[in-house]
Design a protein around this motif. Sequence first.
Motif, PDB file in Angstrom:
ATOM      1  N   ASN A  46       0.785  -1.342  -0.259  1.00 44.69           N
ATOM      2  CA  ASN A  46       0.094   0.284  -0.298  1.00 44.69           C
ATOM      3  C   ASN A  46       0.824   1.222  -0.091  1.00 44.69           C
ATOM      4  N   ALA A  47       1.205   1.724  -1.080  1.00 47.39           N
ATOM      5  CA  ALA A  47       2.520   2.471  -1.492  1.00 47.39           C
ATOM      6  C   ALA A  47       1.044   3.772  -1.071  1.00 47.39           C
ATOM      7  N   ALA A  48       1.909   5.181   0.110  1.00 42.98           N
ATOM      8  CA  ALA A  48       0.909   6.271   0.081  1.00 42.98           C
ATOM      9  C   ALA A  48       0.141   6.657  -0.933  1.00 42.98           C
ATOM     10  N   ARG A  49      -1.176   6.970  -0.672  1.00 39.68           N
ATOM     11  CA  ARG A  49      -1.957   7.538  -1.472  1.00 39.68           C
ATOM     12  C   ARG A  49      -2.164   6.784  -2.934  1.00 39.68           C
ATOM     13  N   GLN A  50      -1.456   5.565  -2.929  1.00 37.84           N
ATOM     14  CA  GLN A  50      -2.698   5.095  -3.938  1.00 37.84           C
ATOM     15  C   GLN A  50      -3.665   4.717  -3.951  1.00 37.84           C
ATOM     16  N   TRP A  52      -5.572   6.894  -4.903  1.00 34.30           N
ATOM     17  CA  TRP A  52      -6.798   8.302  -4.810  1.00 34.30           C
ATOM     18  C   TRP A  52      -7.406   9.002  -5.525  1.00 34.30           C
TER      19      TRP A  52
END
Length: 85
Positions: A46-50, A52
Amino acid sequence: MKTRLIRVGNSKGIILHKKLLEQYHLTGEVNVEPTSEGVLITPVENAARQGWDERFQQAAAQGHTPDEELLEGFSDETLEDEWQW
């Protein structure tokens, strides 16, 4: 699989075979974790802001207006009462 450590600047690195990278879905960022048996390399799930952007588009299609909903109940007056300049 055997491989050699190679010099990368002041550090060392390894080259992983393309099929190994594909098999374990290693692209872009990875997690590197030391273990008692060696080093464990895993994909970043879960990469940051993936995702969004996709979620914002779905919300907009459903009539949501994120900017207004995020600021609901917030006013400049509240800030002025609590904040000292």
